[in-house]
Design an enzyme around this catalytic site. Structure first.
Site, PDB file in Angstrom:
ATOM      1  N   GLY A  54     -12.406  -4.000   0.449  1.00 31.72           N
ATOM      2  CA  GLY A  54     -13.837  -3.633   0.615  1.00 31.72           C
ATOM      3  C   GLY A  54     -14.112  -2.665  -0.256  1.00 31.72           C
TER       4      GLY A  54
ATOM      5  N   ARG B 190       0.928  -1.374   0.041  1.00 32.40           N
ATOM      6  CA  ARG B 190       0.088  -0.045  -0.084  1.00 32.40           C
ATOM      7  C   ARG B 190       0.953   1.248  -0.030  1.00 32.40           C
ATOM      8  NH1 ARG B 190      -4.906  -1.965   3.693  1.00 32.40           N
ATOM      9  NH2 ARG B 190      -6.362  -2.569   2.262  1.00 32.40           N
TER      10      ARG B 190
END
Ligand code: AMP
Length: 392
Positions: free
Chosen positions: A374, A38
């Protein structure tokens, strides 16, 4: 219309403070970053801003400290990792709001990078508190949204802040949206979606929305057994969600009405004891005492063929209990087939699928790996994501 990163870069940024919401929610182990995927994903945005002379202030959350200071969730290890990746000093303050932050920002020079402390140390963050959002916004001239993994949250630093500043998407967010919009609206066809995982209940909305756009849908993992059970096929002791059987019926009907190709595994790796791989057998028909744990070899070969004949493939979710090596063939075969699919655009989302392409050593052969599990699923469900809609 959303203002893109290119729109921001077309402005003069020398002397300007740019607040960038990044998703540096990386796993830590022994006080160090264990996986910096990330962090790497936002390097392009940060570098482009420093090259333009902007004063870059990074805002992120880490884990769920629950609105109070948690010493184990400070961003210092993230700073060290980012500094090494950037090859550029990254300053850090031990707060994300207040006098220390204000003076740190005032002392910034052009092209400096400053990382604020974990924004979720304040309960006002998740409450999307208006005063907190305004105060954060007062620290900058521009806001950049690059935290794709957090855009489905309506929090102060992902949503509220953007109401008080000129707001733009970052390079990573632009890339995520390019690929995911392509899947939903303008895929190069044939488009195949491969969706796996344990529970069909958590992915039904995605399946229903994707069904409208895909040419082929391949399902794997335990969610398959609920669909097989709905067709009256015996699945032994495999994981089934009985409450979902009526929904499974209407889903199967829609597949027919829309004339789409749905592929469910035709053979399975089945065990009589979940924890005992020695009981594993390949079956086409389950005995009453068997549990399905992976797609069988005939199914894997068929799925490989479907990938070969696709021009775009989206993959989310494992095809079996891939954490156990004996039950991981289906999942790793998909990862390797996608790596070989040079003719196709390949897009991978979801923690388990990303772990599988990483473990197979083929991550760099995917066209796009989505950083938001998500968020990417909610986007593909067709939901409006607050952290994106606020940019328009
Ligand atoms: P999800 O969070 O719904 O994407 O599911 C991921 C989990 O599904 C992984 O931990 C897998 O071990 C699990 N899974 C995949 N196939 C099966 C299966 N046949 N039976 C039980 N769990 C499974």
């Amino acid at each position: 219309m959303r203002k893109s990163f290119a729109d921001l870069l077309s402005q003069s940024l020398k002397g300007k403070v740019v607040l960038v919401r990044v998703d540096f929610n990386a796993p830590l182990k022994d006080g160090r970053v264990a996986d910096d995927t990330r962090i790497k994903a936002s390097l392009g945005t940060i570098q482009a801003l420093t090259q333009k002379g902007a004063r870059v202030v990074l805002i992120s959350h880490l884990s769920r400290p629950g609105g109070r200071v948690d010493e184990s969730k400070r961003l210092s290890p993230i700073r060290d990792n980012l500094q090494a990746l950037l090859g550029h000093v990254v300053q850090k303050v031990d707060d994300c709001i207040g006098p220390n932050v204000e003076s740190a920002i005032q002392n910034l020079n052009d092209s400096d990078v400053l990382l604020l402390e974990n924004i979720r140390f304040y309960k006002e963050e998740e409450a999307n508190d208006a005063d907190f959002s305004k105060r954060l916004a007062s620290y900058g001239d521009y806001f950049v949204q690059d935290a794709f993994g957090a855009v489905h949250r309506q929090h102060a630093s992902t949503y509220g802040i953007a109401q008080y500043l000129p707001a733009f998407s970052g390079l990573l967010l632009d890339k995520e949206l390019d690929y995911l919009t392509q899947v939903l609206n303008s895929p190069t066809r044939p488009l195949t979606a491969i969706i796996g995982g344990a529970k069909i209940s958590s992915k039904f909305s995605v399946l229903e929305n994707l069904l409208q756009t895909v040419d082929v849908m391949v399902l794997g993992g335990a969610m398959v057994y609920t669909l097989l059970a709905a067709q009256g096929i015996s699945v032994g002791q495999s994981l089934v969600e009985p409450d979902l059987i009526p929904k499974a019926h209407s889903f199967l009907e829609r597949v027919n009405t829309l004339g789409k190709t749905l592929y469910l595994p035709e053979d399975h790796v089945a065990v009589t004891s979940f924890d005992d791989p020695r009981t594993a057998k390949v079956v086409e028909v389950f005995n009453d005492d068997q549990i399905g744990v992976d797609a069988g070899p005939a199914s894997v070969a068929r799925i490989q063929g479907l990938i070969e004949s696709s021009k775009t493939v989206f993959w989310n979710g494992p095809l079996g209990v891939f954490e156990t090596p004996e039950y991981s063939n289906g999942t790793f075969s998909v990862a390797r087939s996608l790596a070989d699919a040079h003719h196709a655009t390949t897009i991978v989302g979801g923690g388990d699928s990303i772990a599988a392409v990483n473990q197979a050593g083929v991550a760099d052969q995917m066209d796009h790996i989505s950083t938001g599990g998500g968020a990417s699923l909610e986007f593909l469900e067709g939901k409006v994501l607050p952290g994106i809609s606020v940019l328009s």
